[in-house]
Write a protein that holds these residues in place. Structure first.
Motif, short mmCIF file in Angstrom:
data_model
loop_
_atom_site.label_atom_id
_atom_site.label_comp_id
_atom_site.label_asym_id
_atom_site.label_seq_id
_atom_site.Cartn_x
_atom_site.Cartn_y
_atom_site.Cartn_z
N TRP A 140 0.84 -1.20 0.00
CA TRP A 140 0.00 0.00 0.00
C TRP A 140 0.87 1.25 0.00
CZ3 TRP A 140 0.01 3.62 3.97
CH2 TRP A 140 0.74 3.28 5.10
N ARG A 141 2.11 1.13 0.44
CA ARG A 141 3.03 2.26 0.50
C ARG A 141 4.21 1.97 -0.42
NH1 ARG A 141 5.96 4.54 5.94
NH2 ARG A 141 7.27 6.07 4.90
N SER A 142 4.38 2.80 -1.42
CA SER A 142 5.44 2.56 -2.39
C SER A 142 6.75 3.18 -1.94
CB SER A 142 5.04 3.14 -3.75
OG SER A 142 6.09 2.96 -4.67
N HIS A 143 7.84 2.52 -2.25
CA HIS A 143 9.17 3.05 -2.00
C HIS A 143 9.78 3.53 -3.32
CE1 HIS A 143 8.27 0.99 1.58
NE2 HIS A 143 8.88 -0.14 1.32
N LEU A 144 8.99 3.48 -4.38
CA LEU A 144 9.49 3.83 -5.70
C LEU A 144 9.44 5.34 -5.92
CD1 LEU A 144 7.54 1.09 -7.65
CD2 LEU A 144 9.90 0.99 -6.83
N PRO A 145 10.46 5.91 -6.54
CA PRO A 145 10.44 7.34 -6.83
C PRO A 145 9.43 7.64 -7.93
CG PRO A 145 12.45 6.34 -7.68
CD PRO A 145 11.72 5.27 -6.93
N SER A 146 8.47 8.49 -7.66
CA SER A 146 7.38 8.75 -8.61
C SER A 146 7.86 9.42 -9.89
CB SER A 146 6.29 9.59 -7.95
OG SER A 146 6.84 10.83 -7.53
N ASP A 147 8.98 10.12 -9.83
CA ASP A 147 9.47 10.82 -11.02
C ASP A 147 10.34 9.95 -11.91
OD1 ASP A 147 11.52 10.66 -9.16
OD2 ASP A 147 12.41 12.57 -9.76
N ARG A 148 10.57 8.70 -11.54
CA ARG A 148 11.45 7.83 -12.32
C ARG A 148 10.70 6.77 -13.12
NH1 ARG A 148 16.63 9.43 -12.81
NH2 ARG A 148 17.28 7.29 -12.99
N THR A 149 9.57 6.35 -12.62
CA THR A 149 8.90 5.22 -13.26
C THR A 149 7.76 5.68 -14.15
OG1 THR A 149 7.56 4.97 -11.28
CG2 THR A 149 9.48 3.56 -11.46
#
Length: 88
Positions: free
Chosen positions: A67-76
């Motif tokens: 439910w909580r992403s660790h992914l950078p939103s500006d990269r994917t």
């Protein structure tokens, strides 16, 4: 239902694969449990690492989706996630 399944792999005894609670999984996963499994410092470090190694506008298959992403939103550009509980 579980009686017909063969447990064990010849390396570990069958008891190594027994669960404390053998009730159907949908009983456990029927209620969303929004928890994190690493602390805030580890989440931040993981985010920085991902920002360094993920290509800009890349595609990612996340096999540990939450439910909580660790992914950078500006990269994917696209993320396909696999989680245990349907998103709400």
């Amino acid at each position: 239902m579980l009686a017909g399944l063969v447990r064990g792999d010849g390396v570990f005894p069958p008891a190594a694969y027994e669960r404390d609670d053998e009730s159907p999984d949908d009983h456990f996963y029927g209620v969303a449990r929004k928890v994190v499994h690493i602390d805030d410092g580890a989440i931040a470090a993981l985010g920085r690492f991902y920002a360094e190694v993920f290509p800009v506008r890349g595609r990612l298959l996340d096999l540990m989706s939450s439910w909580r992403s660790h992914l950078p939103s500006d990269r994917t550009n696209e993320v396909v996630g696999l989680g245990l509980i349907p998103s709400s």
